[in-house]
Each structure stands twice: as structure tokens, then as C-alpha cells.
Design a protein around this motif. Structure first.
Motif, PDB file in Angstrom:
ATOM      1  N   GLY A  53       0.837  -1.175   0.000  1.00  0.00           N
ATOM      2  CA  GLY A  53       0.000   0.000   0.000  1.00  0.00           C
ATOM      3  C   GLY A  53       0.881   1.236   0.000  1.00  0.00           C
ATOM      4  O   GLY A  53       2.082   1.176   0.286  1.00  0.00           O
ATOM      5  N   VAL A  54       0.283   2.360  -0.306  1.00  0.00           N
ATOM      6  CA  VAL A  54       1.047   3.597  -0.380  1.00  0.00           C
ATOM      7  C   VAL A  54       1.645   3.940   0.984  1.00  0.00           C
ATOM      8  O   VAL A  54       2.795   4.365   1.076  1.00  0.00           O
ATOM      9  N   ALA A  55       0.888   3.712   2.037  1.00  0.00           N
ATOM     10  CA  ALA A  55       1.380   4.041   3.372  1.00  0.00           C
ATOM     11  C   ALA A  55       2.607   3.198   3.734  1.00  0.00           C
ATOM     12  O   ALA A  55       3.574   3.711   4.303  1.00  0.00           O
ATOM     13  N   LEU A  56       2.581   1.915   3.384  1.00  0.00           N
ATOM     14  CA  LEU A  56       3.740   1.067   3.663  1.00  0.00           C
ATOM     15  C   LEU A  56       4.947   1.470   2.824  1.00  0.00           C
ATOM     16  O   LEU A  56       6.082   1.412   3.283  1.00  0.00           O
ATOM     17  N   GLU A  57       4.698   1.897   1.592  1.00  0.00           N
ATOM     18  CA  GLU A  57       5.794   2.387   0.755  1.00  0.00           C
ATOM     19  C   GLU A  57       6.395   3.648   1.358  1.00  0.00           C
ATOM     20  O   GLU A  57       7.611   3.812   1.350  1.00  0.00           O
ATOM     21  N   ILE A  58       5.548   4.528   1.876  1.00  0.00           N
ATOM     22  CA  ILE A  58       6.036   5.760   2.493  1.00  0.00           C
ATOM     23  C   ILE A  58       6.899   5.428   3.700  1.00  0.00           C
ATOM     24  O   ILE A  58       7.987   5.988   3.874  1.00  0.00           O
TER      25      ILE A  58
END
Length: 140
Positions: A53-58
Motif C-alpha cells: 500500500g502507499v502508506a507502507l511504501e512511504i
């Protein structure tokens, strides 16, 4: 189909290179799922971005950026604290420049991911309000 015939057919369809006699056992598959590693005969997605997910990538990118900044501080301290030969100084300057480029690339990617995260959040809020309006209209 008997269990022996089923295992034989699975063995034939396994795309792993090498001998086809041995299939991965169930425990190795479960362990691989837990460690995000699968046996070679299981398909793997081509792009890491599809999985996270985008949050995990961030979060992952922020960790990489902080590690890069720590490395940059260490190179700066080595560069300023010692008497160095010209070639060692050039080497450290080159390492410093590469770390600065890497950090700036991470910052640009973080900026993009945060914008993407913001868009996703706004979309989910808009869908929530739309569903709320539909529910309110339906129940009246």
C-alpha cells in the motif's frame, strides 16, 4: 483422482527449473508466505509497488531516507575530522555526492507518494459521503 495422481500432475505443471520430482512441502509454502518468500514454482509479481500500500511504501522510503542521512552525516564527519590524502578526500566527496543524490531522489519519491496518499484519502472520503447521502435519501 487419487492423491498420487494429483501430486504427479502437480509435479508435471511446476514451472521450476531443475528436477520435477520434488514439490515444495506445505510448511515451506506457509513459511514462505510469512517471510514473503515463495518457492520458485509460485508466480511472483513483477513490480513491488503492486504488493504494498502507499502508506507502507512511504514508511519504507522514510526508513531508507533516514539511513541515507545517517550515512551522509558519517561521511561528513569523516571528511571534516581527519587529515586525508587527496584521493581519499576525492573518494569521500564522491560518496557524499552519491548519498546526496540518493537522498534527493528519495525525497522526490516521498513527495509523490504523499500526494498519491492524499488523493486516495480524498477519494475514500468522497465515497463515504456519497454513500452516506445515498443511505440518508434511501431511509427517508
Amino acid at each position: 483422482m487419487t492423491s498420487v495422481a494429483m501430486w504427479t500432475s502437480l509435479r508435471r505443471r511446476c514451472p521450476c527449473p531443475g528436477p520435477r520430482e520434488r514439490l515444495p512441502c506445505f510448511s515451506s509454502i506457509v513459511r514462505g508466505l510469512a517471510e514473503e518468500r515463495l518457492p520458485r514454482c509460485f508466480p511472483r509479481p513483477g513490480n513491488k509497488r503492486e504488493n504494498l500500500g502507499v502508506a507502507l511504501e512511504i514508511i519504507g522510503l522514510e526508513e531508507k531516507l533516514s539511513q541515507c542521512r545517517r550515512d551522509l552525516e558519517a561521511v561528513n564527519s569523516r571528511l571534516h575530522s581527519r587529515e586525508l590524502s587527496p584521493e581519499a578526500r576525492r573518494s569521500l566527496e564522491k560518496e557524499k555526492n552519491s548519498l546526496m543524490n540518493k537522498a534527493s531522489n528519495y525525497e522526490k519519491e516521498l513527495k509523490f507518494l504523499r500526494q498519491e496518499n492524499r488523493k486516495n484519502m480524498l477519494l475514500s472520503v468522497a465515497i463515504f459521503f456519497l454513500l452516506t447521502l445515498i443511505y440518508a435519501y434511501w431511509t427517508m
